[in-house]
Structures are given as structure tokens and as C-alpha cells.
Design a protein around this motif. Sequence first.
Motif, PDB file in Angstrom:
ATOM      1  N   TRP B   3      24.785  41.255  10.732  1.00 44.48           N
ATOM      2  CA  TRP B   3      25.433  39.989  11.101  1.00 44.48           C
ATOM      3  C   TRP B   3      25.082  38.892  10.121  1.00 44.48           C
ATOM      4  O   TRP B   3      25.893  38.025   9.780  1.00 44.48           O
ATOM      5  CB  TRP B   3      25.041  39.554  12.518  1.00 44.48           C
ATOM      6  N   TRP B   4      23.883  38.851   9.546  1.00 44.26           N
ATOM      7  CA  TRP B   4      23.471  37.787   8.650  1.00 44.26           C
ATOM      8  C   TRP B   4      24.216  37.884   7.312  1.00 44.26           C
ATOM      9  O   TRP B   4      24.390  36.910   6.601  1.00 44.26           O
ATOM     10  CB  TRP B   4      21.959  37.782   8.433  1.00 44.26           C
ATOM     11  N   GLY B   5      24.665  39.110   6.997  1.00 48.97           N
ATOM     12  CA  GLY B   5      25.467  39.293   5.794  1.00 48.97           C
ATOM     13  C   GLY B   5      26.779  38.518   5.896  1.00 48.97           C
ATOM     14  O   GLY B   5      27.225  37.861   4.952  1.00 48.97           O
ATOM     15  N   TRP B   6      27.403  38.614   7.073  1.00 48.18           N
ATOM     16  CA  TRP B   6      28.648  37.886   7.304  1.00 48.18           C
ATOM     17  C   TRP B   6      28.439  36.386   7.294  1.00 48.18           C
ATOM     18  O   TRP B   6      29.301  35.640   6.820  1.00 48.18           O
ATOM     19  CB  TRP B   6      29.260  38.309   8.651  1.00 48.18           C
ATOM     20  N   VAL B   7      27.276  35.950   7.786  1.00 49.82           N
ATOM     21  CA  VAL B   7      26.958  34.520   7.749  1.00 49.82           C
ATOM     22  C   VAL B   7      26.895  34.036   6.296  1.00 49.82           C
ATOM     23  O   VAL B   7      27.425  32.986   5.942  1.00 49.82           O
ATOM     24  CB  VAL B   7      25.619  34.231   8.481  1.00 49.82           C
ATOM     25  N   ILE B   8      26.236  34.834   5.455  1.00 46.82           N
ATOM     26  CA  ILE B   8      26.121  34.450   4.036  1.00 46.82           C
ATOM     27  C   ILE B   8      27.500  34.411   3.390  1.00 46.82           C
ATOM     28  O   ILE B   8      27.823  33.487   2.635  1.00 46.82           O
ATOM     29  CB  ILE B   8      25.194  35.432   3.291  1.00 46.82           C
ATOM     30  N   VAL B   9      28.322  35.423   3.679  1.00 45.11           N
ATOM     31  CA  VAL B   9      29.685  35.443   3.114  1.00 45.11           C
ATOM     32  C   VAL B   9      30.454  34.201   3.555  1.00 45.11           C
ATOM     33  O   VAL B   9      31.128  33.549   2.760  1.00 45.11           O
ATOM     34  CB  VAL B   9      30.430  36.733   3.546  1.00 45.11           C
TER      35      VAL B   9
END
Lengths: 192, 49
Positions: B3-9
Motif C-alpha cells: 500500500w505504501w508503494g501506491w502512496v509514493i506513486v
Amino acid sequence: MRTSEITKRPVVTMAGEDVAQVKDIIYAAGGGSVGGFTLAGRGLFAGPLKEGLAWSSVSALGADAVMIRDEFVLQPTKAILEASRASGGSGANVLGSQVLSDAGLDLGVVRDVIVSVDQATGGHCDVVGYEIEASEALGTQGEKVLIPLPDTIAASGEHLMVPASAKEFVGRDLAGFGAAVDAFRAQLGGAS
Amino acid sequence: MEWWGWVIVALVVIVLVVVAALAVQARRRRGGVIIDGGSSRRRGSGGRR
């Protein structure tokens, strides 16, 4: 002064209200006089304004701001452009245009425009020269030099014409440029 | 992707959009010198040799 020093200068009312900033300087080639300015908003995300400022409405052109009486002196930009366009205009930006002598020589590309405010004639603002990136013809290729203009200017926005004799009065700084403009115009006046 | 990957994107996309918007506004606000005359009517002093 250079017109690059005037663009982005804030427009301030006598009440101290910062209403806009200068975007473009409009001048009429027919007489070389500055007709006015187009304006942009002051905020980070502000774009061009629909109102402009006619030169006749400018109270003072200072080093840090353009002063006006109040915000009601602003006019629709169209009206200011049409007033200047009465001499037959293109509405094109001269920055980046090629300067040609009337002998057909490429003198360089316009990088800035030099204006002069004449206090003696009630603060009339005239275009008196261009700062150009010189071509090989001037012997100083790539260098920025100042070239004077006659009283009336021939221009299309793509090509700007100057008399061939302007080459003799090219300068490198604003300090002595006023005298060069006067001498150039005196020579043209004497020769005609 | 976590989920944090999507936040960064999402953050990167937002930053790019803001930078693009600022660049467009800066271009719109960029001034110049507009000439409104294509003829060379002689007015008095000055003229061709």
C-alpha cells in the motif's frame, strides 16, 4: 532602460494596492511610442488579466513599481492594442526577431528593447533601440550590443528594419547610448 | 505492490502535476514586447538616407 526591467514590475495604486504586474510592453512602430502594457495577476497561479494599462494612465514608472491613480484606470487589453494597431500592426512579439539593415544585411536577433522616458515632453515613452545578439556582420558575433532606432520604425514582427547607418552608432552599455541615439537621429535628420 | 508503494506513486504524480501547472502558468505570464505597427510612416526627424 531595458523593457526586461519593466516586465514583471508590480502595478501599484496610489492607495498602495498591488493590483497586477506588467506582462507585455506594447508599442506602435509608426511612431515608436509605448502605447501601454498588458498585465498578469500577482499570485503564483495567476494568469494574464483581461485588463491592460495605457501609457497615458501611468502616473509614474519607478525602479520598483509602476504607479497608477487607482484600479479604475485599467482598460480592456483589446482597446489598448487597437489604439496602437491604428498605425497598422501585427501584434507580434519582437523578442527573437531578426534585425535587417535596409541594405539587406542581417545584424542580429533582438534580445531586449530599449525605451526612454522623456520628462521634457510630459513623460512620453519612446522605443529608442534594440539590444541584439550580434551577427557576423557587426564583427562581434554572439555579443550583445545596443543598436539605435530612428524616430519611426519599420517592422513586421518577423523582421525589423533599421537604416544601414545604424551600424556606426552601435553601443555596448546604456550609459552612453542616449547620446548615440541622438547623434544617429541627428544624422538621419540632416541627411534627409 | 504494498500500500505504501501506491502512496509514493500518488505523491509523485501530484508533485509532477503541480510542477507542470506552475510551468504552464509561468509560460502564460511570461512577457515580451509587442509591436503594433508594420509600416514606416515618416513623422518628422529620422528617415532613410
